[in-house]
Design a protein around this motif. Structure first.
Motif, PDB file in Angstrom:
ATOM      1  N   GLU A 104      -0.360  56.101   5.483  1.00 23.44           N
ATOM      2  CA  GLU A 104       0.089  54.754   5.832  1.00 23.44           C
ATOM      3  C   GLU A 104       1.508  54.434   5.360  1.00 23.44           C
ATOM      4  O   GLU A 104       2.128  53.488   5.844  1.00 23.44           O
ATOM      5  CB  GLU A 104      -0.881  53.704   5.272  1.00 23.44           C
ATOM      6  CG  GLU A 104      -2.294  53.786   5.833  1.00 23.44           C
ATOM      7  CD  GLU A 104      -2.386  53.396   7.306  1.00 23.44           C
ATOM      8  OE1 GLU A 104      -1.355  53.251   7.969  1.00 23.44           O
ATOM      9  OE2 GLU A 104      -3.515  53.246   7.809  1.00 23.44           O
ATOM     10  N   SER A 110       3.972  54.076   8.147  1.00 23.53           N
ATOM     11  CA  SER A 110       3.756  53.051   9.179  1.00 23.53           C
ATOM     12  C   SER A 110       4.383  51.724   8.759  1.00 23.53           C
ATOM     13  O   SER A 110       4.430  51.395   7.571  1.00 23.53           O
ATOM     14  CB  SER A 110       2.252  52.854   9.406  1.00 23.53           C
ATOM     15  OG  SER A 110       2.021  51.753  10.270  1.00 23.53           O
ATOM     16  N   HIS A 160       3.184  48.873  10.137  1.00 24.02           N
ATOM     17  CA  HIS A 160       2.176  47.870  10.448  1.00 24.02           C
ATOM     18  C   HIS A 160       1.865  47.042   9.198  1.00 24.02           C
ATOM     19  O   HIS A 160       1.822  47.583   8.081  1.00 24.02           O
ATOM     20  CB  HIS A 160       0.900  48.554  10.959  1.00 24.02           C
ATOM     21  CG  HIS A 160      -0.063  47.615  11.602  1.00 24.02           C
ATOM     22  ND1 HIS A 160      -0.933  46.827  10.868  1.00 24.02           N
ATOM     23  CD2 HIS A 160      -0.298  47.323  12.909  1.00 24.02           C
ATOM     24  CE1 HIS A 160      -1.661  46.096  11.686  1.00 24.02           C
ATOM     25  NE2 HIS A 160      -1.303  46.376  12.931  1.00 24.02           N
ATOM     26  N   GLU A 179       2.923  58.396  14.553  1.00 21.21           N
ATOM     27  CA  GLU A 179       2.137  57.176  14.773  1.00 21.21           C
ATOM     28  C   GLU A 179       1.793  57.098  16.253  1.00 21.21           C
ATOM     29  O   GLU A 179       2.685  57.079  17.107  1.00 21.21           O
ATOM     30  CB  GLU A 179       2.910  55.925  14.337  1.00 21.21           C
ATOM     31  CG  GLU A 179       2.078  54.654  14.422  1.00 21.21           C
ATOM     32  CD  GLU A 179       2.729  53.458  13.718  1.00 21.21           C
ATOM     33  OE1 GLU A 179       2.067  52.411  13.617  1.00 21.21           O
ATOM     34  OE2 GLU A 179       3.888  53.582  13.275  1.00 21.21           O
ATOM     35  N   LYS A 229       0.425  54.969  19.186  1.00 20.93           N
ATOM     36  CA  LYS A 229       0.274  53.555  19.509  1.00 20.93           C
ATOM     37  C   LYS A 229      -1.154  53.247  19.950  1.00 20.93           C
ATOM     38  O   LYS A 229      -1.722  53.936  20.799  1.00 20.93           O
ATOM     39  CB  LYS A 229       1.258  53.175  20.618  1.00 20.93           C
ATOM     40  CG  LYS A 229       1.410  51.682  20.788  1.00 20.93           C
ATOM     41  CD  LYS A 229       2.538  51.339  21.739  1.00 20.93           C
ATOM     42  CE  LYS A 229       2.691  49.834  21.854  1.00 20.93           C
ATOM     43  NZ  LYS A 229       3.766  49.455  22.779  1.00 20.93           N
ATOM     44  N   MET A 258      -2.256  56.463  12.522  1.00 23.20           N
ATOM     45  CA  MET A 258      -1.393  57.521  11.997  1.00 23.20           C
ATOM     46  C   MET A 258      -2.129  58.859  12.045  1.00 23.20           C
ATOM     47  O   MET A 258      -3.261  58.983  11.577  1.00 23.20           O
ATOM     48  CB  MET A 258      -0.990  57.211  10.553  1.00 23.20           C
ATOM     49  CG  MET A 258      -0.163  55.955  10.370  1.00 23.20           C
ATOM     50  SD  MET A 258       1.383  55.961  11.302  1.00 23.20           S
ATOM     51  CE  MET A 258       2.200  57.399  10.611  1.00 23.20           C
TER      52      MET A 258
END
Length: 704
Positions: free
Chosen positions: A449, A452, A454, A477, A479, A483
């Motif tokens: 993570e 990322s 997000h 990543e 979409k 991940m």
């Protein structure tokens, strides 16, 4: 169209504001707003008319443009610049005239009509220079103001006395003290009114004074040596570097380049607890660095700063007239001609039907002229609104228009968005489950993570940060999935939504699922952090009998969970922006509704609600659509905003009741001879002071 904002001096009542309004509209100006309480005049100019021409026209009406283009060259050349100076001059000559009214005092030479004439002339000249000049100009413009009444009353008393003196009948015609007392006491009343009205503007003035401070400007010479020297904040430009030390105010809006500090932003948010600031954080001009030292560059100056925009919005809101003021304005416009008619009828009725002597009939009609107070009706709403808006701004509540203040009185239900409104928009880990070692599980999730952007990924990496993270040979990543990575041994990892784990579990209630080589290693639950003040705000609204509704585009389970925690009455989830708009329309049809939101998707609903309320850290579109902005980064001041709206409306009603009741009672009392003109002049001035004092109570009333 260019927007023009002027400060105009000399307006004392609604009729004055109507005169300026009528003049500007007659010149083709658009969006004309005039507030006689603060002297704020705004309009849009765009038909080729020059500002100098408009300024000259307003000056010709008897008012003075303080910040117009000709302001510097037009310094006041008059001997007396304010009502206190005029009153002080007049009382010197009026006091001897009033001595004979004191029991036991009888100075023979003061009874000489020529001595009284000599004492009255200096007062009469000053009175006519102010009241007479203003009265003539207002009559020429077709909107007679209260100065017409004062001028007529004092002229009648003076001319009647002068006639008696010149014809040798002074003992029956001696009313010089009445003429002088009317002028003197009205000047006193006007000064008291000005001081009272000033107190209604006190909160806004406190905001304004913080704009002028000294700053430590940073400059570099050719050898790149740093030099620091003091400059006035007004001379700063965007891009300038400044040093702000502990205890110093932030000179202008800026962004931190270096350092950390605790900053008190109470001037904008009303919150006295300092806020921690670090590199790249924004600073609001006028806030104070309580501890720490910062280097920052200026991002906005002058009219572009946050504080300047707040002041501008509040002043614009003050110039707007809520519906409750419209009746008072209509009555004010016809008030002076009505009083003139009543004064004439009082004279004729007393003389012909009441069999009163000419002198008594004249005194009664003069008393009617000076006791009548159109100002009270005009001041009722602006005074209350000035205090309400000022207290709101001082406590971090920004009303964009006066109408929303009045609308708050009828709000019966409050609709909340969820994410960013009831919650902070910051995610926290609510729980997790690992099939193997928990520490190893956290290490794998963090290693994935951290790549990322997000919001959920950022929340996980913040809480589960490790030093021995996995070095991937490949990571990407995907979409809509999550991940995906491959380690150096060739093992494949995937951290993603339920879609990634659907083949391995039927439990779809979790946010993140972790798989290794298509084997489920565990899952993570995250939740949006609920604002700490949300529960108390909801409880306060429900205690007032208001219905609370959660209207969100988020999943139903999450919305119901938040609603259960906060005690919200109704939940409507999984709504698109259009559906939110339709829901608000339906709510409005049932009862007046306030909507609180922060996102772009809330903007249409905020605009549609009876009152739209946005948070200061909301999207720009949401803030533009809302009528009220809570500036303290949260919901804390929502009950204050609702309470201030309701109590401001109550104060307006009290003021209007007093204004109408005063005139309805005072005018007949004067017409029937129970009130002499001297006392009437004093009472007329004090009537406005009563309104101002009642309005100032809003600063101290418990409203939240």
């Amino acid at each position: 169209m260019e927007k023009v904002n002027w400060k105009v001096e000399g307006m004392s009542c609604t009729n004055c504001a109507l005169t300026v309004d009528k003049f500007l509209q007659g010149k083709g100006m658009q969006q004309v707003k005039v507030n006689f309480v603060g002297g704020d005049v705004s309009f849009e100019i765009g038909n080729g008319t020059s500002k100098q021409e408009l300024e000259k026209g307003i000056e010709g009406l008897g008012y003075h443009v303080l910040n117009g283009e000709g302001a510097k060259s037009k310094g006041s050349k008059k001997l007396f610049r304010n009502h206190l100076q005029r009153f002080t001059w007049c009382i010197i000559f009026t006091a001897p005239l009033m001595l004979h009214m004191i029991p036991g005092i009888h100075i023979h030479f003061l009874m000489n009509p020529y001595v009284q004439l000599a004492l009255t002339i200096p007062v009469f000249v000053i009175g006519m220079d102010f009241f007479g000049r203003s009265a003539i100009k207002s009559l020429l413009k077709g909107i007679p103001n209260m100065n017409v009444l004062i001028a007529l009353g004092s002229i009648a008393a003076f001319v009647y006395s002068l006639y008696g003196t010149l014809t040798g009948q002074a003992e029956q015609y001696l009313f010089y003290e009445t003429a002088a007392a009317i002028i003197t006491l009205v000047f006193l009343g006007n000064w008291l009114e000005d001081k009272s009205v000033e107190t209604t503007q006190a909160a806004l003035k406190k905001l304004a004074v913080s704009q002028k401070v000294m700053a430590n400007m940073i400059a570099y010479d050719e050898q790149h040596q740093e030099h620091i020297f003091p400059v006035e904040s007004a001379s700063l430009k965007v891009g300038d570097l400044v040093l702000i030390k502990s205890g110093e105010p932030v000179p202008m809006d800026s962004k931190i380049l270096w350092g950390e500090a605790n900053v008190n932003e109470a001037i904008v948010t009303g919150e006295s607890i300092p806020v921690e600031k670090k590199m790249n954080d924004l600073l609001i001009g006028g806030s104070v660095v309580e501890s720490g030292t910062l280097k920052a560059y200026i991002t906005a100056v002058g009219e572009d700063t946050v504080l300047a925009n707040i002041l501008k919005l509040v002043r614009e809101a003050q110039t707007e007239k809520p519906p409750v003021q419209q009746l008072a304005d209509k009555i004010s416009a016809i008030f002076v001609p009505t009083v003139l008619s009543i004064a004439l009828l009082a004279f004729l009725g007393n003389y012909f039907f009441g069999h009163q002597p000419f002198s008594s009939s004249l005194l009664r009609s003069i008393a009617v002229l000076v006791i009548a107070c159109p100002c009270a009706m005009g001041l009722a709403t602006p005074a209350a609104i000035a205090v309400g808006l000022g207290r709101a701004a001082r406590n971090g509540v920004l009303f964009k228009n006066a109408r929303s203040l009045e609308l708050f009185k009828s709000i019966r239900q409050v609709v909340f968005d969820k994410t960013g409104t009831l919650t902070t928009g910051q995610f926290i880990i609510a729980g997790f489950h690992a099939t193997g070692d928990a520490d190893d599980f956290k290490r794998i999730v963090f290693s994935l993570e951290k790549y990322s952007n997000h919001p959920i990924a950022r929340a996980i990496t913040k809480e589960w940060k490790v030093k021995d993270d996995i070095r991937w040979s490949k990571i990407e990543e995907i979409k809509g999935l999550g991940m995906q990575a491959t380690d150096k041994e060739g093992n494949q990892y995937l951290a993603g939504s339920y879609k990634a784990a659907a083949a391995h579990t039927g439990d779809d209630k979790h946010n993140i699922y972790l798989l290794r080589n298509n084997e489920l290693l565990g899952w993570i639950d995250v939740s949006d952090e609920i604002r700490p003040e949300a529960a108390s705000v909801i409880a306060a609204l429900k205690a007032r009998g208001m219905t609370t509704i959660l209207l969100s585009g988020d999943r139903k389970e999450k919305c119901e969970q938040v609603a259960a925690q906060l005690g919200i009455d109704q939940v409507i989830a999984e709504q698109t922006p259009q559906q939110k708009l339709d829901q608000i329309s339906a709510f409005n049809a049932k009862a007046p509704t306030a909507m609180v939101g922060d996102g772009i998707n809330d903007a249409p609903a905020l605009a549609k609600a009876t009152v739209g309320i946005s948070l200061s850290d909301a999207s720009h579109v949401a803030m533009q659509s809302a009528q009220v902005v809570l500036m303290n980064h949260g919901l804390k001041n929502l009950p204050l905003a609702l309470g201030l709206g309701r109590h401001t409306y109550i104060t307006i009603k009290e003021n209007l009741f007093w204004a109408f009741a005063y005139n309805i009672v005072a005018i007949p009392v004067a017409a029937l001879g129970f009130l002499n003109p001297t006392f009437g002049a004093l009472v007329m001035g004090l009537s406005d002071v009563v309104l101002a004092i009642n309005s100032v109570r809003l600063n101290f009333k418990k409203v939240a």
